[in-house]
Structure formats: structure tokens, C-alpha cells
Design an enzyme around this catalytic site. Structure first.
Site, PDB file in Angstrom:
ATOM      1  N   GLU A 269      40.432  -3.140 -16.671  1.00 29.64           N
ATOM      2  CA  GLU A 269      40.903  -4.327 -16.943  1.00 29.64           C
ATOM      3  C   GLU A 269      40.035  -5.451 -17.077  1.00 29.64           C
ATOM      4  OE1 GLU A 269      44.348  -7.533 -14.538  1.00 29.64           O
ATOM      5  OE2 GLU A 269      43.371  -5.840 -13.493  1.00 29.64           O
ATOM      6  N   LYS A 332      50.232  -6.939 -20.880  1.00 31.23           N
ATOM      7  CA  LYS A 332      50.807  -6.681 -19.465  1.00 31.23           C
ATOM      8  C   LYS A 332      52.060  -7.559 -19.416  1.00 31.23           C
ATOM      9  CE  LYS A 332      49.586  -7.159 -14.773  1.00 31.23           C
ATOM     10  NZ  LYS A 332      48.705  -7.845 -13.653  1.00 31.23           N
ATOM     11  N   CYS A 384      46.893  -2.843 -14.168  1.00 32.37           N
ATOM     12  CA  CYS A 384      46.631  -3.313 -12.615  1.00 32.37           C
ATOM     13  C   CYS A 384      47.808  -3.150 -11.733  1.00 32.37           C
ATOM     14  CB  CYS A 384      46.440  -4.663 -12.496  1.00 32.37           C
ATOM     15  SG  CYS A 384      45.740  -5.326 -10.626  1.00 32.37           S
TER      16      CYS A 384
END
Length: 520
Positions: A269, A332, A384
Site C-alpha cells: 500500500e 479503495k 489494507c
């Protein structure tokens, strides 16, 4: 006929302390300690303490139990938030706020169980109370963006119950644990019939998991693909310093050189300490060299859009970029409150800016985004903590035909705390549920390749800049859980709770009717 019943403590203070301690011990059921029997024993202790308690006391005991669990299980907020720039006092305030909110869920459960569920007996312990507890756990996993951390089922990635995951998902494992906890309560407090029923429930729950353990619900759909994970191991407090940006870029370029020739190279990430917009020549050079050696790239990187006019403000995305025959993006979707977005009024945001506190928001991506094509794989992608939302990942399998999974993360926020291990356990559960290989690229751990049964195929050393090389096999087909999601187990729990409520109300009605008839 009632047999010996284990009495709960006579002192209200001792009962309160017992609930708090049992809740705190529950956190040890999860990784890294992995004392998984506590996932049965601790809920059973609370069910026992709730027996014959008033609604008010049940609410207080439930509050203390969950407060203990989340205080012990999310203490790492005192590490991660200051690492991100928040003062310690604010981190402590947010920790207390989170644990308090989570505690309120079980306060409501305790009150409702004393007020409306059967007071005692097999229906309470083996039907109504496990169902109500499960519905509360599922609710907190999505309500107001959700927080599914420490859901009971995650503690069972290495037990027989893991066999239930591809069929029922993590909440099915939670249901088996809660049924087991209710069965233990019945064994120490029930009649002969209740104890016999409890023994049957215990056997069925665990034997079902054992019978399903190891079954392959998916099948290979292509040849194995070599994968290399570049783990930079850059401390979070150094990563975004201006003086370190070039050092970071050079490090990932060198790690990528070591992996040339592997079909897929994955970075974690936000690996480059900059937005993709500002490092286009660097990304072009790294990809050109990798492609010349037969490698595709998938990397976590921030990107920006807009800003061309006052009516089009700059929007920032926490994204994953795939560079192969084509350029593909994943943005995301599930953002983390108080980290990637701040759900506060404008006047609070203005104060945060004046106080030099983090206050900027990322923009969420679309709820459904197709898999990323790279190295002849179709990668269902998460960033994540997104991998904690298991059911939201299923559309990539159903609609997009994802044949492997990738999660890029940066657990450097958590330093050496237990959070990175529990987050890794969550990733293993996702691989189990979906019957896919999962490539997990982390900045400093835990980077790994996870197999379709949740097994760890390869794992990188933590806190070291390394390249982890392994293979994944594209898999086709859908597990039963991937077909129906959480709705099967949630519907069964709702029906079980409705049955428990009906039986209690029917019994009360018949009792009152009988009393009225006798009076007449």
C-alpha cells in the site's frame, strides 16, 4: 429435574470484575497468542454471569465484558494514531470512544436478553442467546461503516471449525462458537434434558467443522503463476519525510530488479511516498524494465484527480495500479474513519486544521470494481483494512470472475503490536471463505502468500527489506459462501431468535391465562 447448578458469584462487584476479566481474556483467543478455547470459555462465562440477572445488571455486565475485549484488543490505537501525527491525548480519547461504543453493543444485548429472552433452559442457551449475540456481531460489522475486528470466528483459522468458513463465512464460525458457549452454560446450569441437548450441540458443531475441513470447493483454472512481493520495511515515521522520498523510490526499484522474471511483482500500500501523478517518469521506467524481463507490476500508490478549476477540487484516492498489457486502477472503497476520512462537522475540521492535526479526506472508490488483470490473473483487490469486509469482496468473484486475490497494506502503523497478526488472521479467513490464493503485500509485515484453505504458503521475515517469491494457481468456481454471502447464517440466526422470543411469549401468555382462569 434440575441437577447441580454452578452458582454465579453472590457479590455484584465480583460479578462485574469477572465480566471485565473474561472480556479482556477473550482478546487472547486471537492472533498472535491464538488461545482459541477462550473464544468458547469467555462468552460462556458471560452467559453464566447473565443467568438470573436483572436487565440493568445484565446491561452493565455486557458493557464491562466488551469494554475489556476491545480495550485489550485495540490498544494499538495508542501506537498507530500518534504515528500518524495525532497527539497521545487524542489517541486515548478515540480508544476510549471506540471501546465505549463497542461496549454499548453488548450492554444492549445484555439488557435485551434479560428483558425479552427465555429466563433459563435450553431454548435460552442453545437457541435465543447465541442467535442474538451473532446478530449483534454481524450488525457492528457493517453499521456506520462497521468494525468487525475481533469477531469470534476469526480466532478459529487453525481449528476444525475452519472447515465451516467456505460454507458459512466467518459468522458461521462465530455461530458455532456461541452455540458451544451456550452448551457449556447449559452443562453447568441446566436440567438433565438441557445438558443432553448441549452435549449433542457441541458434538454436531465441531464434527461438522471437522467433516468439512480440507474440502476443496474451487478448482484450478490455469497454470501456476510465479509471484514476487517487494517488502520495503520502511518505518512509518520516516516514510513521508521529504528527504526520504528518493530513498524509498530507489529501494523499490532495486527490490523490483531482484524479482525480474517472476510473472507478477506486487508492492504494498502507498509504496512510493508520493502520488502517482508526480512520479510518472519513475513508474514508466520501472514498468518498462520489468516488462522487458517478462514481469507485470501491481503496486499500491496514491493518486489525485481534479483540481483544474474551483468547481472541481482535487480528489485523492488510495489506489492500486496494475501495469501489464494495459493500465488498470482499483480505488479503495471502505475508508477508515479518523484515518482516511474524518466524519466530523466543518467547524471541528477547521479546529483540527488550526491545531495542526490530520483532517484531510480520501475519496472512496466505487462499491464494485472489476478485478485487476495482471500476469494472466484476474485479481480481486483490496487495500489494507478493506479485507475485513468479507461479503463486499464477493462481487469480484461473482461478476468479475476473480481467480486470485491481492491485498496491499501498510501495517507499519502498528509497529510491533498484536494488530498486524490479527490483521493477517483476517486475510487468512478471506482466503478460506473464497477458496482463492491471496497475495498479501505489506510494507513491513506480514507479507505472505496464503492458500485457498487459509494455509500460509510463504511468509516474509518482518521488519526487513526483502523480496518474497512464491507461486499461486488461478482457481475457478465458487464456494457456497461466495454464492450466498452472509445472508444464510444471518437469516437462520434471525429465525432462531424469533423462535426463542415466541416460545417465551407463548409460555408467558399460557401462564397468565392459567392464572386468570384459576382466579375466575
Amino acid at each position: 429435574m434440575a441437577l447441580y447448578v454452578l452458582p454465579r458469584p453472590s457479590s455484584a462487584r465480583l460479578r462485574a470484575v469477572s465480566a471485565l476479566v473474561a472480556g479482556a481474556l477473550l482478546a487472547a483467543a486471537f492472533a498472535p497468542l491464538g488461545l482459541w478455547p477462550l473464544a468458547v470459555l469467555c462468552p460462556a462465562a458471560l452467559m453464566w454471569l447473565w443467568q438470573d440477572a436483572t436487565p440493568r445488571e445484565s446491561a452493565w455486565l455486557g458493557f464491562l465484558f466488551n469494554f475489556g475485549t476491545f480495550a485489550a484488543g485495540t490498544y494499538w490505537l495508542l501506537i498507530s494514531l500518534p504515528t500518524g501525527g495525532a497527539p497521545v491525548w487524542l489517541a486515548l480519547l478515540l480508544l476510549l470512544g471506540l471501546t465505549g461504543i463497542m461496549a454499548l453493543y453488548h450492554a444492549a444485548l445484555g439488557y435485551a436478553s434479560a428483558r425479552w429472552l427465555p429466563r433459563t433452559g435450553a431454548v435460552r442457551w442453545l437457541v435465543a442467546l447465541p442467535a442474538a449475540w451473532l446478530l449483534v456481531e454481524w450488525w457492528r460489522g457493517w453499521f456506520l461503516s462497521g468494525f468487525s475486528w475481533l469477531s469470534l470466528g476469526y480466532s478459529q483459522t487453525d481449528t476444525w471449525l475452519a472447515g465451516l468458513a467456505p460454507v458459512t463465512g466467518v459468522y458461521g464460525l462465530s455461530a458455532a462458537l456461541l452455540l458451544s458457549a451456550g452448551a457449556l452454560t447449559a452443562l453447568v446450569s441446566g436440567t438433565r434434558w438441557a445438558r443432553l441437548s448441549a452435549a449433542v450441540v457441541l458434538l454436531v458443531a465441531w464434527l461438522a467443522g471437522a467433516a468439512l475441513h480440507g474440502i476443496s470447493w474451487t478448482h484450478p483454472s490455469g497454470a501456476p503463476v510465479s509471484v514476487a512481493i517487494a517488502q520495503g520495511a520502511i518505518p512509518q515515521d520516516e516514510k513521508w519525510l521529504d528527504d526520504n522520498k528518493d530513498t524509498t523510490l530507489n529501494l523499490y526499484a532495486k527490490l523490483t530488479e531482484q524479482a525480474w522474471g517472476d510473472a507478477l511483482i506486487v508492492w504494498p500500500e502507498s509504496a512510493p511516498a508520493d502520488t502517482a501523478n508526480d512520479i510518472v517518469p519513475y513508474l514508466t521506467r520501472v514498468y518498462r524494465d520489468a516488462h522487458a524481463h517478462g514481469s507485470a507490476l501491481v503496486l499500491g500508490v496514491l493518486r489525485a484527480e481534479g483540481g483544474v478549476s474551483d468547481s472541481d477540487p482535487v480528489r485523492y484516492y488510495n489506489s492500486v495500479l496494475a501495469l501489464d498489457q494495459e493500465v488498470s486502477w482499483y480505488d479503495k472503497h471502505h475508508l477508515v474513519p479518523f484515518s482516511e476520512f474524518f466524519p466530523v462537522p466543518q467547524f471541528v475540521r477547521s479546529w483540527m486544521r488550526l491545531a495542526s492535526l490530520p483532517y484531510s479526506d480520501f475519496t472512496p472508490g466505487a462499491a464494485y470494481q472489476p478485478p485487476l488483470p495482471a500476469a494472466h490473473l484476474e485479481l480481486g483487490t483490496t487495500v489494507c483494512y478493506e479485507d475485513a469486509y468479507g461479503s463486499s469482496m464477493l462481487e469480484a468473484l461473482r461478476r468479475g470472475g476473480a481467480d486470485a486475490l491481492v491485498n496491499v497494506t501498510n501495517d507499519a502503523w502498528f509497529d510491533h503490536s498484536s494488530a498486524r497478526h490479527l490483521h493477517f488472521q483476517v486475510a487468512r479467513m478471506r482466503a478460506l471463505e473464497e477458496g482463492r490464493y491471496l497475495i498479501r503485500a505489506a510494507n513491513d509485515g506480514i507479507s505472505a502468500v496464503i492458500g485457498p484453505h487459509g494455509e500460509v504458503v510463504a511468509r516474509a521475515a518482518e521488519f526487513r527489506a526483502v523480496v518474497l517469491v512464491s507461486k499461486v494457481t488461478p482457481l475457478g468456481g465458487l464456494t457456497p459462501y461466495a454464492r450466498v454471502g452472509n445472508w444464510l447464517i444471518v437469516t437462520l440466526a434471525a429465525l432462531a431468535l424469533a423462535c426463542g422470543l415466541w416460545l417465551r411469549n407463548d409460555r408467558l401468555w399460557r401462564t397468565r391465562s392459567g392464572s386468570a382462569g384459576a382466579s375466575a
